[in-house]
Design a protein around this motif. Sequence first.
Motif, short mmCIF file in Angstrom:
data_model
loop_
_atom_site.label_atom_id
_atom_site.label_comp_id
_atom_site.label_asym_id
_atom_site.label_seq_id
_atom_site.Cartn_x
_atom_site.Cartn_y
_atom_site.Cartn_z
N PRO A 81 0.66 -1.30 0.11
CA PRO A 81 0.01 0.01 0.13
C PRO A 81 0.76 1.10 -0.04
O PRO A 81 1.83 1.29 0.39
CB PRO A 81 -0.89 -0.01 1.19
N GLU A 82 0.18 2.34 -0.40
CA GLU A 82 1.11 3.75 -0.38
C GLU A 82 0.46 4.61 0.71
O GLU A 82 -0.72 4.29 0.83
CB GLU A 82 0.70 4.12 -1.64
N PRO A 138 6.07 1.86 -0.77
CA PRO A 138 6.61 0.77 0.07
C PRO A 138 8.32 0.67 0.10
O PRO A 138 8.90 0.35 1.16
CB PRO A 138 6.10 -0.60 -0.57
N ASP A 139 9.10 1.08 -0.89
CA ASP A 139 10.35 1.09 -1.01
C ASP A 139 10.82 2.33 -0.36
O ASP A 139 12.19 2.64 -0.62
CB ASP A 139 11.04 0.99 -2.45
N GLY A 140 10.17 3.10 0.33
CA GLY A 140 10.73 4.51 0.78
C GLY A 140 10.91 5.69 0.11
O GLY A 140 10.92 6.88 0.53
#
Length: 299
Positions: free
Chosen positions: A9-10, A34-36
């Motif tokens: 999710p964002e 999700p990856d920052g």
Amino acid sequence: MAPEDPPGPERVLETRRVYEGRVVNLRVDKVALPDGRSAQREVAEHAPVVVIVPLDKDGNVLLVRQYRLPVRQLLLELPAGCIDPGESVEEAAQRELREETGQRAGRLERLAAFYASPGFCDELMHLFLATELEPSPLAPDSDESLEVVQMPLLEALGLVERGEICDAKTIVGLWAARTRATIGIAKNILRQRLLMEGYYTIEVDEAAIERYFTGVAEHLDLRMYGKPIVFSTGGQGREENQGYDAFAPLIDSGISVYVWVNKRFVSIVLYTCKSFSSERAVAFTRDFFRISEIVTQAF
């Protein structure tokens, strides 16, 4: 993140309201991925909508023709409209049906719910099949100018195939109604139907067609009786339609094969009163006729 992992999710970090309108609201969201990393999403907010497929007792569908300014076209569409605050989806469907076609449904059946364009809009469309129609008009919205168009459902589906109906919700609704009409008849009778078509690359004659019948029946555990019937047009009709019409009787129904020899095209219909594996049928047919791209449809 591995390619096979589902996306996470964002998380919304901040929201900026851009526009508040009668039909849509616009906002811009800054989100954490999700990856920052962070990203910006432009979102159109739209009230949920009902879409109705009205079918009369003769199998005609009621459509509405109206001018759509964003695409500068008169479009043929299914009746549809927003759900008003405090309305149930069923109440909204009946109201829109009465406003746009002058009919009320004695029976409303839910077909599906789908997002119109979830990449940027939250509009959720609730699709209904409306039958047992009876006159019950309501005044349409003051800014709407509609023409009701009645035609057989199959004719409307033909307009979709020819690109003359190009409204997404209408295409979804007509296809869903066709599927429901097909499965809604004689529910107590087991039957399965599969259409397979493609351009073949082998030499096809009567013997090849007979071999196909025998092979596909054995492959699918279907029981043939008697000898397949193969007709050649033998020069009758138009040149481009020369070929074979063939039928193999099954204890469990039958298989039909139509071959256009000049086009090297084959169309096959399996119609059975027992279940079979569509995947196995397609694979056998593709390999037998050496079809590079086979098109299929269950119906």
